[in-house]
Design a protein around this motif. Structure first.
Motif, PDB file in Angstrom:
ATOM      1  N   GLU A   1     -29.677   8.695  42.563  1.00  0.00           N
ATOM      2  CA  GLU A   1     -29.397   9.658  41.492  1.00  0.00           C
ATOM      3  C   GLU A   1     -29.481   8.985  40.129  1.00  0.00           C
ATOM      4  N   THR A   2     -28.847   7.837  40.037  1.00  0.00           N
ATOM      5  CA  THR A   2     -28.863   7.150  38.743  1.00  0.00           C
ATOM      6  C   THR A   2     -30.252   6.629  38.424  1.00  0.00           C
ATOM      7  N   SER A   3     -31.011   6.278  39.461  1.00  0.00           N
ATOM      8  CA  SER A   3     -32.385   5.836  39.215  1.00  0.00           C
ATOM      9  C   SER A   3     -33.210   6.951  38.596  1.00  0.00           C
ATOM     10  N   GLU A   4     -33.008   8.159  39.114  1.00  0.00           N
ATOM     11  CA  GLU A   4     -33.762   9.293  38.571  1.00  0.00           C
ATOM     12  C   GLU A   4     -33.365   9.561  37.127  1.00  0.00           C
ATOM     13  N   ILE A   5     -32.059   9.469  36.860  1.00  0.00           N
ATOM     14  CA  ILE A   5     -31.584   9.691  35.481  1.00  0.00           C
ATOM     15  C   ILE A   5     -32.163   8.640  34.556  1.00  0.00           C
ATOM     16  N   LEU A   6     -32.120   7.398  35.020  1.00  0.00           N
ATOM     17  CA  LEU A   6     -32.616   6.299  34.185  1.00  0.00           C
ATOM     18  C   LEU A   6     -34.109   6.477  33.909  1.00  0.00           C
ATOM     19  N   THR A   7     -34.856   6.865  34.924  1.00  0.00           N
ATOM     20  CA  THR A   7     -36.301   7.030  34.754  1.00  0.00           C
ATOM     21  C   THR A   7     -36.612   8.142  33.765  1.00  0.00           C
ATOM     22  N   LYS A   8     -35.930   9.266  33.915  1.00  0.00           N
ATOM     23  CA  LYS A   8     -36.205  10.397  33.019  1.00  0.00           C
ATOM     24  C   LYS A   8     -35.780  10.075  31.590  1.00  0.00           C
ATOM     25  N   THR A   9     -34.631   9.418  31.461  1.00  0.00           N
ATOM     26  CA  THR A   9     -34.166   9.051  30.118  1.00  0.00           C
ATOM     27  C   THR A   9     -35.138   8.085  29.466  1.00  0.00           C
ATOM     28  N   CYS A  10     -35.644   7.176  30.273  1.00  0.00           N
ATOM     29  CA  CYS A  10     -36.594   6.199  29.749  1.00  0.00           C
ATOM     30  C   CYS A  10     -37.892   6.879  29.318  1.00  0.00           C
ATOM     31  N   GLU A  11     -38.357   7.807  30.132  1.00  0.00           N
ATOM     32  CA  GLU A  11     -39.605   8.498  29.780  1.00  0.00           C
ATOM     33  C   GLU A  11     -39.454   9.287  28.485  1.00  0.00           C
ATOM     34  N   ARG A  12     -38.296   9.901  28.322  1.00  0.00           N
ATOM     35  CA  ARG A  12     -38.060  10.658  27.088  1.00  0.00           C
ATOM     36  C   ARG A  12     -37.977   9.711  25.885  1.00  0.00           C
ATOM     37  N   TRP A  13     -37.322   8.578  26.091  1.00  0.00           N
ATOM     38  CA  TRP A  13     -37.183   7.606  24.996  1.00  0.00           C
ATOM     39  C   TRP A  13     -38.552   7.068  24.603  1.00  0.00           C
ATOM     40  N   ILE A  14     -39.400   6.852  25.603  1.00  0.00           N
ATOM     41  CA  ILE A  14     -40.759   6.365  25.345  1.00  0.00           C
ATOM     42  C   ILE A  14     -41.530   7.370  24.503  1.00  0.00           C
ATOM     43  N   GLU A  15     -41.382   8.635  24.858  1.00  0.00           N
ATOM     44  CA  GLU A  15     -42.104   9.675  24.123  1.00  0.00           C
ATOM     45  C   GLU A  15     -41.556   9.809  22.706  1.00  0.00           C
ATOM     46  N   ASP A  16     -40.235   9.773  22.579  1.00  0.00           N
ATOM     47  CA  ASP A  16     -39.619   9.942  21.252  1.00  0.00           C
ATOM     48  C   ASP A  16     -39.971   8.803  20.309  1.00  0.00           C
TER      49      ASP A  16
END
Lengths: 149, 231
Positions: A76-91
């Motif tokens: 669960e935390t891996s998925e959160i971390l991945t999505k947060t990272c992808e959003r941060w990359i885009e931002d």
């Protein structure tokens, strides 16, 4: 008058956007099932990061400004971390540089070399844990390659 | 009397320039044409009822027009001033809003900056002996056992004084960013090294794969060229 207001709004927007590149790891501070490390330039200076563990990091040690590492150990935390990272990359406008998939281990490197400092981000998953490593500094990709060659 | 003559007399009649003799001649001619004399007298009456233009009409009209123009100007001036004031108020409100947003945003960042010795949690979330940081100094507290401890610091740090519980001691002069974990330990050093090694390893693997792919593409191109040459 319109020109004055437009310039004013532009300056305000730029200043706010400039502050948008905030620390990625700070979001996970104190969160359960996440571990994070943030080390600044001043702290890095205190670490003797030269030619230890059989690797040559002399070309990088002086050019590192900041290191952020975040680990997630559950699905669960891996998925959160991945999505947060992808959003941060885009931002923050990072570009995909390379993707590696080997024996179930996936890793992607994103870079932003037109900023000051430069940003290098690694998003890796070995099936059990997900890790994000972000390096800030003036080093180049060649410097990073030379650590292990 | 022919038609032209009748028309001439009629024009003179409408202009009020006919003599009584000409009016009589016109009536006779129109009577021959079958036009009722009564109608002609009615037209004559209308001519007489045309209102006379007062001598000062032109002046009074001119005065009225001037008055209207002045009133129009006054009406235009008042809204423009009001509009200018509202525009400046809107600009001031926008600037204040943007400044407030910026201050609020930056305040959120700066709140993490310690004003003095503060307590920082361990980065892993465990409740270990707390470590405090300051803008200019690193401050260390003891653990719960009340035993004097020496914090693990880099060799470059100045000598450390032992402390009692909840008492602070200055151990080094270093400036840290607010969001950094101030505890510099061998574990952190290893983590940084591992991060760099991992980065380099992945980078080299990726570049290696790219080079292999390039070589494969080159071989395929050569093969295609050979086939094309043969054919």
């Amino acid at each position: 008058m319109k020109k004055f207001i437009s310039i004013l709004l532009l300056l305000a927007t730029v200043s706010i956007v400039a502050n948008a590149q905030q620390s990625f790891a700070k979001q996970f501070k104190g969160q359960p099932d996440f571990t994070f490390v943030t080390i600044s330039k001043a702290a890095l200076r205190m670490l003797p990061l030269k030619d230890k563990m059989g690797v040559n990091i002399g070309s990088v040690a002086d050019k590192l400004d900041k290191v952020e590492i975040v680990n997630a150990t559950t699905d669960e935390t891996s998925e959160i971390l991945t999505k947060t990272c992808e959003r941060w990359i885009e931002d923050n406008g990072l570009e995909s540089f390379i993707d590696v998939d080997e024996e179930g281990q996936q890793a992607s490197i994103f870079t932003k070399t037109d900023s000051e400092p430069k940003v290098f981000l690694l998003l890796g998953n070995d099936g059990d844990t997900t890790a994000v490593i972000i390096l800030y500094g003036t080093m180049t990709l060649e410097d990073m390659q030379s650590i292990i060659h | 009397m022919n038609k032209n003559e009748i028309d001439r007399l009629l024009r003179k009649y409408y202009d009020g320039e006919t003599t009584p003799e000409e009016v009589r001649m016109l009536l006779e001619a129109l009577g021959d044409q079958g036009i009722d004399a009564l109608l002609l007298r009615g037209l004559n009456q209308l001519r007489e009822e045309v209102p006379t233009v007062p001598a000062d009409l032109e002046q009074s009209l001119s005065d009225s027009i001037d008055r209207w123009q002045e009133e129009e100007k006054r009406e235009k001036v008042i809204p423009a001033t009001w509009l200018r004031r509202m525009t400046w108020a809107a600009v001031a409100a926008s600037v204040a809003l943007i400044a407030t947003l910026g201050w609020w945003h930056l305040r959120g960042e700066s709140q993490l900056e310690p004003q003095g010795p503060v307590i920082a949690n361990n980065y892993s979330g465990e409740s270990k002996p707390e470590l405090t940081t300051g803008d200019e100094e690193i401050v260390v507290a003891v653990d719960d056992t009340n035993e004097e401890v020496r914090p693990q610091v880099a060799p470059k740090a100045r000598p450390v004084k032992s402390v009692r519980r909840h008492q602070a001691v200055h151990i080094a002069q270093a400036k840290f960013e607010a969001d950094d974990d101030p505890e510099i330990s061998e574990a952190d050093e290893e983590k940084v090294l591992m991060a760099l090694v991992t980065f380099s390893t992945v980078l080299n693997k990726g570049v290696g794969q790219l080079e292999e792919a390039s070589e494969t593409i080159e071989e395929v191109n050569n093969t295609i060229k050979q086939h094309l040459t043969i054919n």
